[in-house]
Enzyme design. Structure first.
Site, PDB file in Angstrom:
ATOM      1  N   ASP A 385      -7.345 -12.528   4.370  1.00 42.95           N
ATOM      2  CA  ASP A 385      -8.103 -11.354   3.957  1.00 42.95           C
ATOM      3  C   ASP A 385      -8.322 -10.457   5.174  1.00 42.95           C
ATOM      4  O   ASP A 385      -8.634 -10.940   6.278  1.00 42.95           O
ATOM      5  CB  ASP A 385      -9.457 -11.773   3.376  1.00 42.95           C
ATOM      6  CG  ASP A 385     -10.172 -10.587   2.738  1.00 42.95           C
ATOM      7  OD1 ASP A 385      -9.768 -10.185   1.641  1.00 42.95           O
ATOM      8  OD2 ASP A 385     -11.123 -10.077   3.357  1.00 42.95           O
ATOM      9  N   ASN A 393     -11.622   1.595   4.765  1.00 36.70           N
ATOM     10  CA  ASN A 393     -11.301   2.637   3.787  1.00 36.70           C
ATOM     11  C   ASN A 393     -12.360   3.726   3.790  1.00 36.70           C
ATOM     12  O   ASN A 393     -12.042   4.922   3.710  1.00 36.70           O
ATOM     13  CB  ASN A 393     -11.175   2.027   2.402  1.00 36.70           C
ATOM     14  CG  ASN A 393      -9.757   1.564   2.109  1.00 36.70           C
ATOM     15  OD1 ASN A 393      -8.824   1.975   2.779  1.00 36.70           O
ATOM     16  ND2 ASN A 393      -9.604   0.704   1.122  1.00 36.70           N
ATOM     17  N   ASP A 402      -3.887   2.176   3.054  1.00 31.25           N
ATOM     18  CA  ASP A 402      -2.555   1.728   2.611  1.00 31.25           C
ATOM     19  C   ASP A 402      -1.641   1.468   3.800  1.00 31.25           C
ATOM     20  O   ASP A 402      -0.906   0.474   3.841  1.00 31.25           O
ATOM     21  CB  ASP A 402      -1.922   2.781   1.696  1.00 31.25           C
ATOM     22  CG  ASP A 402      -2.613   2.849   0.334  1.00 31.25           C
ATOM     23  OD1 ASP A 402      -3.390   1.917   0.026  1.00 31.25           O
ATOM     24  OD2 ASP A 402      -2.372   3.818  -0.402  1.00 31.25           O
ATOM     25  N   GLU A 429      -6.824  -6.199  -0.445  1.00 28.94           N
ATOM     26  CA  GLU A 429      -6.563  -6.433   0.982  1.00 28.94           C
ATOM     27  C   GLU A 429      -6.294  -7.898   1.277  1.00 28.94           C
ATOM     28  O   GLU A 429      -6.377  -8.334   2.428  1.00 28.94           O
ATOM     29  CB  GLU A 429      -7.772  -5.945   1.814  1.00 28.94           C
ATOM     30  CG  GLU A 429      -9.043  -6.778   1.658  1.00 28.94           C
ATOM     31  CD  GLU A 429      -9.915  -6.306   0.502  1.00 28.94           C
ATOM     32  OE1 GLU A 429     -11.113  -6.619   0.518  1.00 28.94           O
ATOM     33  OE2 GLU A 429      -9.398  -5.611  -0.401  1.00 28.94           O
TER      34      GLU A 429
END
Length: 514
Positions: A385, A393, A402, A429
């Site tokens: 993770d 973000n 991204d 993610e």
């Protein structure tokens, strides 16, 4: 009977004509794209093969040259030891002369062997009687040994032999008295014609190049150039300004300093001596050979295009007789659409990262579990993770997020792994790695490498908990032994997830296992 009204024949013909034209354009475009790919790929393959040939040939000639020089060096060392043992007195010189003649006869690369006293006077040679008043104290190699106590082999620039006029490479060693003072010089001369003969064995094409060069840029011999290039210095060549500084051997394409011709070069340094062998293939000759090989293929492609358009023409001319096939074509078109949608649904690759997607992960994990249980082998699962990705973000935006995920995926792919290991994007993610047959140590090693690889990306993350303010990952690891009743997908994922949350709770940027 209900249904859609039949198309007017003219409209049907027009629609089919449009479809056929589109089809011909697609086929033509595909042929052109494939042809372009073949052209580029063929050229790249030819360049790669030429680079491999140049590299292998340069290394082979370098080893051969090194062996030739090493034989001379060992001969000089042995002669120096014998001189130290028996001396250079007049009564010993016939013995030394016979020894020099014997050694010269055993080494085809030798032009001659010579012994000079501290004044440069000839004492003994492999040529027989010493010429009166012969003195070589003006030679560069003699002056070198006068002022340098280095006992090793010294390679000088190419000179003309005073006895025969031949071009020779002097290889010399210093002779010392018992107190270490200068006693004289022991000289062996290599024939340039020896290297001319060796280099002449290889077919490099009309403008191919092969050269033996001192590592300061002085040319000892270069084929196919005249003897006037010998001793010319090319230290400004990319070979010396860049390539040799990076690696002792390799390949590169650059313009030769001798004649300005662009070649594909391979080069190799001799391990024991300050010499370099370089081999170059003329790039224009490569282009010519490449185009010649490709010409037949291009002609066949043109013929194929002509056949395609001829078939299209006959089909268009016969459309009026095939209007009834329109319904079948529509049905086929519908089936193709359904099949295409099905294939898209079954796609197994994640569109963002290019890794395996969740569906492929599930299928592969089921298959790996079945195999592990059958063969009673371990199966390792890593759940990965990206740490504090929501903050990333929120700070940098979803486009940057991204890009971050793609770079993390690329970093995981670069970690050393086996062909049957699977690296997948699990979702969001989160990533997952399946390591069939891997024990706990091997899986932990992969996990540590993955942590280092992602951290090495140095992706800035101002809101990261990491001290360096970069993007990091946390990894949960679980290894399940095959053959156990609890070896299920849910159990394996659950244990790996548990380890992942433990790693997160322990401070992130780490690996934990259950």
């Amino acid at each position: 009977m209900t249904g859609e009204p039949p198309l007017h024949p003219d409209a049907s013909m027009l629609n089919l004509r449009r479809m056929l034209i589109v089809f011909l354009l697609i086929i033509s475009g595909a042929v052109l794209l494939v042809s372009a790919w073949v052209v580029v790929n063929t050229w790249q393959r030819m360049v790669n093969e030429t680079q491999n040939d140049a590299r292998n040939l340069s290394q082979s000639v370098a080893r051969q040259s090194e062996d030739s020089v090493m034989q001379v060096e060992l001969t000089l060392q042995d002669l120096r030891d014998r001189i130290t043992l028996v001396g250079l007195d007049t009564e010993r010189q016939p013995y030394l002369q016979a020894l020099l003649m014997q050694r010269k006869a055993s080494l085809p690369q030798l032009h001659g062997l010579f012994i000079y006293d501290s004044q440069g006077n000839w004492l003994v040679t492999s040529e027989g009687a010493v010429r009166q008043h012969s003195n070589n104290s003006d030679r560069a190699y003699f002056r070198y040994h006068q002022h340098n106590t280095d006992p090793g082999l010294h390679i000088s620039e190419v000179i003309h032999s005073r006895s025969t006029g031949d071009l020779i490479i002097p290889l010399s060693m210093r002779l010392n008295n018992s107190d270490g003072s200068f006693r004289g010089v022991l000289l062996a001369t290599l024939r340039i014609d020896y290297f001319r003969q060796i280099f002449g064995y290889y077919n490099l094409g009309e403008r191919g190049l092969m050269a033996l060069i001192v590592n300061n840029g002085d040319i000892l011999y270069a084929r196919p150039f005249p003897d006037s290039t010998i001793n010319k210095n090319i230290s400004e060549s990319p070979l010396f300004t860049d390539l040799l500084k990076r690696a002792p051997s390799g390949t590169a394409t650059y313009t030769a300093a001798l004649d300005g011709i662009k070649r594909v070069f391979g080069y190799a340094s001799l391990k024991r001596y300050p010499l370099v062998v370089t081999v170059g293939f003329d790039r224009k000759q490569l282009v010519h050979a490449w185009f010649t090989d490709l010409l037949v293929y291009l002609i066949l492609c043109c013929l194929l295009m002509m056949v395609i358009f001829a078939l299209g023409y006959f089909l268009l001319r016969n459309l009026s007789q095939n209007i009834r096939d329109q319904a079948e074509l529509a049905q086929v078109r519908e089936q193709l659409t359904v099949m295409n949608n099905t294939l898209q649904t079954l796609a197994l690759v994640d569109g963002l990262t290019g890794l395996a997607n969740r569906r492929q992960f599930d299928l592969y994990l089921d298959r790996s579990l079945e195999r592990a249980n059958k063969l009673r082998k371990p199966l390792a699962l890593l759940m990965i993770d990206v740490d504090t990705f929501k903050r990333f973000n929120d700070t940098y935006g979803h486009l940057a997020g991204d890009d971050c995920l793609k770079r993390v995926g690329d970093a995981l792919l670069r970690v050393s792994h086996r062909s049957d290991d699977l690296i997948a994007r699990y979702g969001g993610e989160e990533f997952a790695v399946i390591l069939p047959g891997s024990d706990r140590e091997g899986a932990a090693r992969f996990a540590r490498s993955a942590l280092e690889a992602v951290a090495a990306l140095g992706i800035p993350h101002l809101n990261s908990d990491h001290q360096a303010k970069i993007v990091t990952i946390s990894i949960g690891l679980h290894v399940m032994q095959g053959g156990l009743s609890e070896s299920t997908r849910q159990a394996l994922i659950g244990q790996a997830d548990k380890a992942l949350y433990q790693a997160k709770a322990s401070g992130k940027n780490r690996m934990d296992e259950t």
